[in-house]
Design an enzyme around this catalytic site. Structure first.
Site, PDB file in Angstrom:
ATOM      1  N   SER A 141       0.807  -1.249  -0.115  1.00 20.18           N
ATOM      2  CA  SER A 141       0.014  -0.123   0.079  1.00 20.18           C
ATOM      3  C   SER A 141       1.010   1.123   0.112  1.00 20.18           C
ATOM      4  O   SER A 141       2.315   1.258   0.288  1.00 20.18           O
ATOM      5  CB  SER A 141      -0.577   0.056   1.237  1.00 20.18           C
ATOM      6  OG  SER A 141      -1.640   1.180   1.371  1.00 20.18           O
ATOM      7  N   TYR A 154      -2.349  -0.762  10.809  1.00 22.19           N
ATOM      8  CA  TYR A 154      -2.589  -1.023   9.597  1.00 22.19           C
ATOM      9  C   TYR A 154      -1.028  -0.764   8.645  1.00 22.19           C
ATOM     10  O   TYR A 154      -0.396  -1.598   7.899  1.00 22.19           O
ATOM     11  CB  TYR A 154      -3.752  -0.343   8.969  1.00 22.19           C
ATOM     12  CG  TYR A 154      -3.757  -0.799   7.412  1.00 22.19           C
ATOM     13  CD1 TYR A 154      -4.270  -1.905   7.039  1.00 22.19           C
ATOM     14  CD2 TYR A 154      -3.347   0.277   6.284  1.00 22.19           C
ATOM     15  CE1 TYR A 154      -4.354  -1.956   5.568  1.00 22.19           C
ATOM     16  CE2 TYR A 154      -3.596   0.253   4.923  1.00 22.19           C
ATOM     17  CZ  TYR A 154      -4.158  -1.035   4.586  1.00 22.19           C
ATOM     18  OH  TYR A 154      -4.097  -1.301   3.284  1.00 22.19           O
TER      19      TYR A 154
HETATM   20  N1  LIG Z   1      -8.936  -0.167  -1.022  1.00 20.35           N
HETATM   21  C1  LIG Z   1      -7.976   0.428  -0.472  1.00 20.35           C
HETATM   22  O1  LIG Z   1      -7.887   1.633  -0.425  1.00 20.35           O
HETATM   23  C2  LIG Z   1      -6.615   0.006  -0.485  1.00 20.35           C
HETATM   24  C3  LIG Z   1      -5.316   0.681  -0.672  1.00 20.35           C
HETATM   25  C4  LIG Z   1      -3.979   0.124  -0.505  1.00 20.35           C
HETATM   26  C5  LIG Z   1      -4.036  -1.271  -0.325  1.00 20.35           C
HETATM   27  N2  LIG Z   1      -4.991  -1.932  -0.210  1.00 20.35           N
HETATM   28  C6  LIG Z   1      -4.816  -3.526  -0.076  1.00 20.35           C
HETATM   29  O2  LIG Z   1      -5.280  -4.108  -0.996  1.00 20.35           O
HETATM   30  C7  LIG Z   1      -5.789  -5.410  -0.499  1.00 20.35           C
HETATM   31  C8  LIG Z   1      -7.356  -5.851  -0.811  1.00 20.35           C
HETATM   32  O3  LIG Z   1      -7.975  -4.739  -0.503  1.00 20.35           O
HETATM   33  P1  LIG Z   1      -9.436  -4.172  -0.464  1.00 20.35           P
HETATM   34  O4  LIG Z   1      -9.778  -2.888  -0.299  1.00 20.35           O
HETATM   35  O5  LIG Z   1      -9.996  -5.035  -1.900  1.00 20.35           O
HETATM   36  O6  LIG Z   1     -10.264  -5.265   0.760  1.00 20.35           O
HETATM   37  P2  LIG Z   1     -11.719  -5.803   0.703  1.00 20.35           P
HETATM   38  O7  LIG Z   1     -11.995  -5.750   2.087  1.00 20.35           O
HETATM   39  O8  LIG Z   1     -12.728  -5.241  -0.268  1.00 20.35           O
HETATM   40  O9  LIG Z   1     -11.500  -7.409   0.368  1.00 20.35           O
HETATM   41  C9  LIG Z   1     -10.501  -8.075   1.331  1.00 20.35           C
HETATM   42  C10 LIG Z   1     -11.165  -9.362   1.184  1.00 20.35           C
HETATM   43  O10 LIG Z   1      -9.988 -10.466   1.904  1.00 20.35           O
HETATM   44  C11 LIG Z   1     -11.001 -11.306   2.609  1.00 20.35           C
HETATM   45  N3  LIG Z   1     -10.050 -11.840   4.087  1.00 20.35           N
HETATM   46  C12 LIG Z   1      -9.849 -10.681   5.183  1.00 20.35           C
HETATM   47  N4  LIG Z   1      -9.289 -11.787   5.883  1.00 20.35           N
HETATM   48  C13 LIG Z   1      -8.894 -12.693   5.548  1.00 20.35           C
HETATM   49  C14 LIG Z   1      -8.161 -14.208   5.955  1.00 20.35           C
HETATM   50  N5  LIG Z   1      -7.440 -14.110   7.386  1.00 20.35           N
HETATM   51  N6  LIG Z   1      -8.035 -14.976   4.976  1.00 20.35           N
HETATM   52  C15 LIG Z   1      -8.641 -15.002   3.987  1.00 20.35           C
HETATM   53  N7  LIG Z   1      -9.231 -13.981   3.506  1.00 20.35           N
HETATM   54  C16 LIG Z   1      -9.438 -12.855   3.979  1.00 20.35           C
HETATM   55  C17 LIG Z   1     -12.250 -10.671   2.797  1.00 20.35           C
HETATM   56  O11 LIG Z   1     -13.242 -11.498   3.144  1.00 20.35           O
HETATM   57  C18 LIG Z   1     -12.407 -10.013   1.611  1.00 20.35           C
HETATM   58  O12 LIG Z   1     -13.033 -10.746   0.788  1.00 20.35           O
HETATM   59  C19 LIG Z   1      -5.469  -5.382   0.950  1.00 20.35           C
HETATM   60  O13 LIG Z   1      -4.231  -6.140   1.020  1.00 20.35           O
HETATM   61  C20 LIG Z   1      -5.295  -3.998   1.181  1.00 20.35           C
HETATM   62  O14 LIG Z   1      -4.433  -3.773   2.334  1.00 20.35           O
HETATM   63  C21 LIG Z   1      -6.240  -1.728  -0.426  1.00 20.35           C
END
Ligand SMILES: NC(=O)c1ccc[n+]([C@@H]2O[C@H](COP(=O)([O-])OP(=O)(O)OC[C@H]3O[C@@H](n4cnc5c(N)ncnc54)[C@H](O)[C@@H]3O)[C@@H](O)[C@H]2O)c1
Length: 254
Positions: A141, A154
């Site tokens: 991230s 985080y």
């Molecule tokens: N959304 C953002 O703005 C953003 C920004 C930077 C980085 N990210 C990173 O991108 C990735 C995805 O984020 P997102 O926003 O799509 O999240 P999201 O919440 O939309 O989806 C996350 C998914 O991970 C699953 N999950 C959670 N814990 C789990 C576990 N222990 N084992 C297996 N599955 C699990 C959840 O059920 C969900 O389906 C993450 O690593 C997040 O840190 C997101």
């Protein structure tokens, strides 16, 4: 068809960036194991892929649990014969100032965000070695390298993901396994909506305000991150390892 003949595991692919990645990988010819702790959204993504003529299976997985990570890799081997690509995408979103964070919060955020990718990488290693190589892409991230207010757990975990990426890349190059990271800025996913709700903000106003942090004046879409993951996972990135690709509309230019 940049992933023709490849088989991939995408953790946390029931929602958001993981879902977009699983769908794109399938479109590009990969067989995809959707590994998620939530069964309903995971199965929905699998149905979407299979109905579109792709090949996907769901495996209930908690990446923070070593044996569950092992069983996800095993399920992919049973379904597809091998694993060429691992995308460590699942994450826990735990925010707060240092005095707000409990011991359980720390265990959860480090267990899912740091030990989770490590568990999956360790589990997939023998399979990729036997295969003669592979590609791992970790979802880090911009929070891996910028400080944000009240984001301590985080951001600490995402800083570790970047170092995990570099150290794995260093150690696994000898096995022809490339390890890279993608660093998104704010992307419109369920996690972002949950964060907005927790802050008690108006959804549309907050998304617009978050977008003002970047020169492009908008938040990103999951599909825009998935394209970066695809590049790093594919043979187009055959000489790239230990790197991170920032996808943030320029939010961290300076
Ligand atoms: N959304 C953002 O703005 C953003 C920004 C930077 C980085 N990210 C990173 O991108 C990735 C995805 O984020 P997102 O926003 O799509 O999240 P999201 O919440 O939309 O989806 C996350 C998914 O991970 C699953 N999950 C959670 N814990 C789990 C576990 N222990 N084992 C297996 N599955 C699990 C959840 O059920 C969900 O389906 C993450 O690593 C997040 O840190 C997101």
């Amino acid at each position: 068809m940049r992933l023709e003949g490849k088989s991939a595991i995408v953790t946390g692919s029931g929602n958001g960036i993981g879902r977009a990645t699983a769908l794109l990988f399938a479109e590009e010819g990969a067989r995809v194991l959707v590994a998620d702790i939530e069964d309903d959204p995971g199965n929905t993504v699998v149905n979407e892929i299979n109905q579109a003529g792709g090949e996907a299976v769901f495996h209930h997985t908690d990446i923070s649990d070593e044996s569950s990570a092992d069983s996800a890799i095993q399920a992919a081997v049973e379904a597809f014969g091998t694993v060429d690509i691992l995308v460590n995408n699942a994450a826990a979103f735990v925010f707060g100032k240092i005095e707000d964070v409990t011991r359980d919060d720390w265990d959860r955020v480090l267990g899912v965000n740091v030990r989770g990718p490590a568990n999956c990488a360790r589990a997939v290693l023998p399979v990729m070695r036997e295969n003669g190589g592979g590609a791992i892409v970790n979802l880090a991230s911009v929070s891996s390298f910028v400080a944000q207010p009240a984001f301590i757990p985080y951001n600490s975990s995402k800083g570790a993901v970047l170092q995990l990426t570099r150290c794995l890349a260093m150690d696994l190059a000898v096995d022809n396994i490339r390890v890279n990271a993608v660093c998104p800025g704010t992307i419109h996913t369920r996690a972002t909506e949950t964060h907005i709700n927790a802050l008690g903000l108006d959804r549309d106003q907050a998304l617009s305000d978050f977008g003002q942090d970047s020169p492009m004046k908008r938040v990103g879409r999951p599909e825009e991150v998935a394209k970066g993951v695809l590049f790093l996972a594919s043979d187009d990135a055959s000489f790239i390892t230990g790197e991170h690709l920032v996808i943030d509309g320029g939010a961290t230019i300076d």
